[in-house]
Design a protein around this motif. Structure first.
Motif, PDB file in Angstrom:
ATOM      1  N   ASP A  49       0.820  -1.213   0.000  1.00  0.00           N
ATOM      2  CA  ASP A  49       0.000   0.000   0.000  1.00  0.00           C
ATOM      3  C   ASP A  49       0.854   1.264   0.000  1.00  0.00           C
ATOM      4  O   ASP A  49       0.354   2.348   0.296  1.00  0.00           O
ATOM      5  CB  ASP A  49      -0.939  -0.001   1.210  1.00  0.00           C
ATOM      6  N   TYR A 138      -2.734  -6.975  -3.378  1.00  0.00           N
ATOM      7  CA  TYR A 138      -2.370  -7.608  -2.115  1.00  0.00           C
ATOM      8  C   TYR A 138      -1.543  -8.849  -2.413  1.00  0.00           C
ATOM      9  O   TYR A 138      -1.967  -9.726  -3.193  1.00  0.00           O
ATOM     10  CB  TYR A 138      -3.645  -7.979  -1.360  1.00  0.00           C
ATOM     11  N   ARG A 146       1.166  -3.897   5.452  1.00  0.00           N
ATOM     12  CA  ARG A 146       0.543  -2.878   4.596  1.00  0.00           C
ATOM     13  C   ARG A 146       1.471  -1.705   4.286  1.00  0.00           C
ATOM     14  O   ARG A 146       1.539  -1.234   3.157  1.00  0.00           O
ATOM     15  CB  ARG A 146      -0.730  -2.358   5.260  1.00  0.00           C
ATOM     16  N   ASP A 219      -2.967  -4.865   8.468  1.00  0.00           N
ATOM     17  CA  ASP A 219      -4.385  -4.517   8.345  1.00  0.00           C
ATOM     18  C   ASP A 219      -5.148  -4.746   9.646  1.00  0.00           C
ATOM     19  O   ASP A 219      -5.973  -3.929  10.045  1.00  0.00           O
ATOM     20  CB  ASP A 219      -5.038  -5.367   7.250  1.00  0.00           C
TER      21      ASP A 219
END
Length: 315
Positions: A49, A138, A146, A219
């Motif tokens: 991310d 992902y 992340r 997460d």
């Protein structure tokens, strides 16, 4: 004083390892980072991310530790202001994925690299996500952390470093530990709405410029529990956790990667500092003696283990 916001966020870190192949295995296969280039003895790795090219530079070295911490500024003007306010630094030419940067050190000797220009990551075939507001698909590998969350520095003089981050970089203290004699033993500082980006902790060995840990956000808490099993099955040393910190309320797990550096899995994603006039929270010596949020005592190595290692006589 109104927040300055000249520093936008923690960009990336360069970590040194005497076990480059095993450390690379740890960060890619167990942590779930993706390799995104190499240059000499360095490998560029990214979390899924992260909008920039990389989150971590892993560099082979004779020892462990942190070479430098890179902070992205909020504009070119902000970068120029910061450089002017820190006259003992020096400009670096554009590097991998970033433009010209300004390199300085905090009072303890930790290298801080400030930059504005950056290259946004464009996922190649095989890494493209289904959702266009996500930089990368992902990975579904290992813990699949992340993002890079924060850096905790060991320091010989916590207040001096806190004053530098606040005065020169515009950071603000969100929480701190104050001893019975009034000495500040640790400080958590932030630049935006995250509750902390940089931490300074007393180094009980009396050394300066060492690393306590780098931290990656997950997460969910469940990812950290799964991570504990992954590390257990793969022979990675678990130092402490899973548990919940009292300070900052972060759910955590600490391990040593194969090069000896401490790495934290953390889940602080739901805690933000939205108040522009936030008042720092001070924890007393007696309150810290109670341990973490649910009573787990802080272990001795948390105050002495750092990288690079120090001679045994310093302990």
């Amino acid at each position: 004083m109104a927040p300055r916001h000249d520093v936008a966020h923690l960009g990336h870190v360069e970590l040194l390892t005497p076990e480059p192949e095993r450390s690379l295995w740890f960060f890619t296969e167990l942590m779930g980072l993706t390799e995104n280039g190499r240059d000499g003895d360095s490998v560029y790795l990214r979390t899924w991310d992260d909008y920039e090219q990389y989150s971590l530079i892993l560099t082979a070295s004779d020892t462990s530790g942190l070479r430098r911490t890179a902070l992205r500024t909020s504009s070119q003007d902000a970068l120029d202001r910061l450089a002017a306010a820190i006259p003992d630094g020096r400009w670096l030419l554009a590097g991998a994925g970033i433009g010209p940067s300004y390199l300085c050190t905090d009072p303890d000797g930790h290298e801080i690299q400030l930059y504005w220009e950056t290259t946004w990551f464009e996922a190649p075939t095989g890494l493209r996500p289904s959702l266009k507001n996500q930089p990368q698909a992902y990975p579904g590998r290992g813990v699949s952390v992340r993002r890079l969350d924060h850096v905790n520095f060991l320091a010989a003089d916590v207040p001096a470093n806190g004053r530098f981050v606040a005065g020169a970089l515009g950071g603000e203290v969100t929480e701190q530990i104050v001893q019975d004699d009034g000495a500040i033993a640790a400080q958590w500082l932030h630049f935006g709405n995250k509750s902390y980006d940089l931490v300074y902790t007393n180094d009980w060995t009396g050394s300066a410029g060492r690393l306590h840990h780098i931290a990656f956000a997950t997460d969910t808490r469940e990812d950290i529990l799964r991570g504990a099993d992954i590390f257990l099955d793969n022979g990675v040393f678990i130092e402490t956790g899973p548990h919940k910190h009292a300070i900052q309320q972060t759910f955590f797990l600490y391990v040593y990667e194969p090069g000896g550096n401490r790495v934290e899995l953390c889940n602080p994603l739901t805690r933000l500092i939205l108040a522009p006039d936030w008042r720092p929270i001070s924890w007393t010596q007696a309150e810290r003696a109670k341990g973490q949020a649910w009573g787990l005592k802080t272990i001795e190595s948390f105050h002495t283990h750092g990288t690079p290692p120090v001679p045994a006589k310093a302990l």
